[in-house]
Design an enzyme around this catalytic site. Structure first.
Site, PDB file in Angstrom:
ATOM      1  N   TYR A 223       0.881  -1.172   0.000  1.00  0.00           N
ATOM      2  CA  TYR A 223       0.000   0.000   0.000  1.00  0.00           C
ATOM      3  C   TYR A 223       0.921   1.225   0.000  1.00  0.00           C
ATOM      4  O   TYR A 223       1.671   1.449   0.943  1.00  0.00           O
ATOM      5  CB  TYR A 223      -0.918   0.001   1.222  1.00  0.00           C
ATOM      6  CG  TYR A 223      -2.029  -1.016   1.142  1.00  0.00           C
ATOM      7  CD1 TYR A 223      -3.294  -0.651   0.684  1.00  0.00           C
ATOM      8  CD2 TYR A 223      -1.826  -2.345   1.498  1.00  0.00           C
ATOM      9  CE1 TYR A 223      -4.325  -1.582   0.592  1.00  0.00           C
ATOM     10  CE2 TYR A 223      -2.841  -3.281   1.417  1.00  0.00           C
ATOM     11  CZ  TYR A 223      -4.096  -2.887   0.966  1.00  0.00           C
ATOM     12  OH  TYR A 223      -5.106  -3.815   0.881  1.00  0.00           O
ATOM     13  N   HIS A 405     -16.104  -2.193   3.785  1.00  0.00           N
ATOM     14  CA  HIS A 405     -14.728  -2.178   4.295  1.00  0.00           C
ATOM     15  C   HIS A 405     -14.604  -3.022   5.563  1.00  0.00           C
ATOM     16  O   HIS A 405     -15.354  -2.851   6.517  1.00  0.00           O
ATOM     17  CB  HIS A 405     -14.300  -0.746   4.611  1.00  0.00           C
ATOM     18  CG  HIS A 405     -12.924  -0.648   5.202  1.00  0.00           C
ATOM     19  ND1 HIS A 405     -11.774  -0.793   4.441  1.00  0.00           N
ATOM     20  CD2 HIS A 405     -12.510  -0.446   6.470  1.00  0.00           C
ATOM     21  CE1 HIS A 405     -10.712  -0.668   5.228  1.00  0.00           C
ATOM     22  NE2 HIS A 405     -11.126  -0.458   6.465  1.00  0.00           N
TER      23      HIS A 405
END
Length: 610
Positions: A223, A405
């Protein structure tokens, strides 16, 4: 033995013939539905090396998908299909293979040991196999639902695609040694919503938010965070559309991207470009969480409804943006450079409504926890009728998109709307949710939420590989359960979430201590994670925790954008009373006419179907 290739002149002729045949087949197959702008509007590369590409089209009228699989440099065959979590075991497959002289196509499945078998019900219908200058193309179709127990049910949410190249000729499917294959995985939403594209305003402007010259790390998952800023004095605008900008050649490595706006009260955010988990990351990046845009592999451009736009810029809005890029690099390719990002389309012609983003689900708190070694433990968060009655306008709000999420143990997420004690409709559901594939998804229909309605978000977790309880929190090894819903008109309500009342959780720890020979730490100085870590996870303690979460009062967070709760009493709130629940839809089994026999189809590579 490799499949023989035609010469250049033959290839060009075959390619023209193939295109014509594809047109005829698809026009016939899609009669009665709205013709798409292109025959195959959706396209993804399957593997980082570019050997396989997938394009597809969806017919909601006929409830089937047309797949076009392009294979570059075909060797002895290809395997493609779907499975629950992306495993090659228990997969629903189509296989093209050669025995060295002839080529075959068959609908197949793999058992729990990875052994591949020809399916007795051949539901993948081969329409064309053809050599082209770009490689070998396979055109085939399959219904969403086949009612074959060996087949995957194609649903609205995430689909885990599996694939592999066959390098050696085979006498039969059973000769495939899956242990010697190098299978690949790609996640995608196949069933894209069939909604019209709104027109863009004439004064449209664009802004590229991209991380420049990133050297993609040679690890499977990265990420990457990058901080940028709007120009000084940038006035208020509406974002009305955005789309991905992916560096050419990295289409299979850039998995998803998000743009976050930092908190307005931050007057400065340090420059940064590096892994999001880097120890050099500025702490202020943790305050850059307001979502402006999100894209994931396979998604096309995201449009706001014509009557709404997402406001950014101007007074009370942060100038600082955080771009987060998820690189999925299973082959651990090194020294690949990337400058991918998202292009924002915005206008100074403000639309009628500001769009808003509201958080639903669970508060980020350790009082919500999942015991270890669980295969499907469910936690549920509520946006209660008391909160919506107080915070929503009389005409309600209209949800048009949703982003689900969780962290690493999330396996399924669903949000439903309830009214007067009855569950009315699903806002968003993903039965095969993956924390590694998160995108803002347009809803098939706009959901209107009225004052007094209840929004219920449930997440299912798998902690089979964990030895300690997984508590709620911001850390990647902690858990979340959130649905970021995109709606209009914007209200002051930015967060409508719940957690179990902390006092009732303490009663649980006392009970666990009382009925177990091993002492559970319930002393006041112990933190909730420490208390959960000391619980002996026998069946009694697991069942009691489930019961606690199902019946104990709530601590409600009915919060404004300033993180201040709306006026009222929000502790020890009763659970919403839901009398009637929605049942998951049962697939309607179609009557299959002229079903093909359980035998592979012999095909001619370079000609029509044999």
């Amino acid at each position: 033995m490799q499949v023989p290739s035609p010469n250049a002149r033959e290839a060009a002729s075959m390619y023209g013939t193939a295109v014509a045949i594809f047109l005829v087949i698809l026009v016939a197959a899609l009669q009665g539905s709205v013709p798409p702008k292109t025959l195959f509007p959706y396209h993804i590369p399957l593997d980082p090396e570019g050997a396989l590409e997938l394009s597809w089209n969806v017919s909601y009228i006929q409830k089937n998908i047309h797949f076009l699989l392009l294979v570059h440099g075909l060797q002895a065959g290809v395997l493609f299909g779907m499975s629950d979590r992306g495993e090659l075991e228990g997969a629903d497959l189509v296989v093209l293979w050669t025995d060295g002289d002839r080529a075959y196509f068959g609908d197949a499945w793999s058992d729990n040991k990875g052994q591949i078998h020809l399916d007795t019900q051949q539901d993948y219908q081969l329409l064309q196999v053809q050599r082209t200058p770009g490689g070998l193309t396979l055109l085939f179709k399959r219904p969403f639902v086949t009612c074959d127990p060996k087949d995957y049910v194609i649903e609205d949410g995430t689909v885990h695609l599996v694939f592999a190249i066959l390098e050696e000729p085979l006498r039969s499917l059973e000769d495939i040694n899956t242990a010697r294959l190098k299978p690949g995985l790609q996640r995608v939403q196949l069933l894209k919503p069939n909604i019209s594209t709104p027109a863009l305003p004439p004064d449209i402007l664009t802004m590229d938010v991209r991380a420049p010259n990133v050297v993609i790390p040679g690890v499977e998952t990265t990420y990457w965070c990058y901080i940028t800023e709007l120009p000084k004095g940038f006035p208020r605008h509406h974002i009305v559309m955005y789309e991905p900008i992916v560096t050419e050649g990295n289409e299979a490595l850039v998995h998803h991207m998000e743009i976050f706006q930092c908190a307005a009260e931050l007057d400065r955010v340090p420059s940064f470009s590096g892994p999001c988990d880097s120890k050099m990351k500025p702490d202020r990046l943790n305050f850059c969480r307001h979502v402006l845009a999100a894209w994931a592999l396979g998604a096309k451009a995201f449009y706001y409804p014509e009557e709404a736009g997402l406001a950014f810029g101007g007074p009370g809005s942060s100038r600082f943006l955080r771009l987060e890029v998820h690189y999925h690099n299973p082959l651990k390719i090194r020294d690949r450079r990337d400058s991918s990002g998202i292009r924002l389309y915005y206008t100074a012609m403000m639309r009628r409504f500001d769009a808003g983003i509201m958080e639903l689900g669970l508060v980020y708190t350790p009082v919500m926890a999942i015991p270890p070694q669980e295969t499907s433990f469910i936690l549920t968060g509520y946006c209660t009728d008391k909160c919506t009655q107080l915070a929503l306008p009389p005409t309600g709000i209209h949800i048009f998109a949703s982003q689900l999420h969780t962290h690493l143990t999330g396996r399924k997420v669903v949000t439903v709307l309830a009214r007067d004690g009855q569950e009315k409709e699903v806002v968003n559901r993903d039965n095969h949710y993956s924390p590694h594939f998160q995108e803002i998804r347009m809803l098939k229909k706009i959901i209107t939420v009225h004052p007094g309605d209840v929004l219920i978000t449930s997440c299912t977790y798998n902690t089979q590989d964990r030895k300690l309880a997984t508590v709620g929190g911001f850390g990647i090894l902690e858990e979340m359960c959130v649905n970021y819903v995109h709606y209009y008109p914007q209200t002051q309500l930015e967060l409508c979430k719940s957690a179990v009342d902390p006092g009732f959780l303490q009663k649980y720890f006392h009970l666990a201590n009382r009925f177990n020979s091993e002492e559970v730490c319930t002393c006041p100085q112990a933190s909730v994670p420490e208390q959960f870590a000391s619980v002996p996870w026998n069946s009694f303690n697991r069942d009691v925790l489930r019961a606690l979460y199902a019946f104990a009062p709530l601590s409600m967070h009915c919060n404004k954008s300033s993180a201040v709760r709306f006026p009222g009493e929000w502790e020890l709130q009763p659970l919403p009373k839901i009398v009637t629940k929605l049942e998951e839809p049962v697939p309607q089994c179609p009557v299959i006419q002229g079903q093909q026999p359980a035998a592979p189809i012999e095909v001619s590579i370079g000609g029509n179907r044999g």
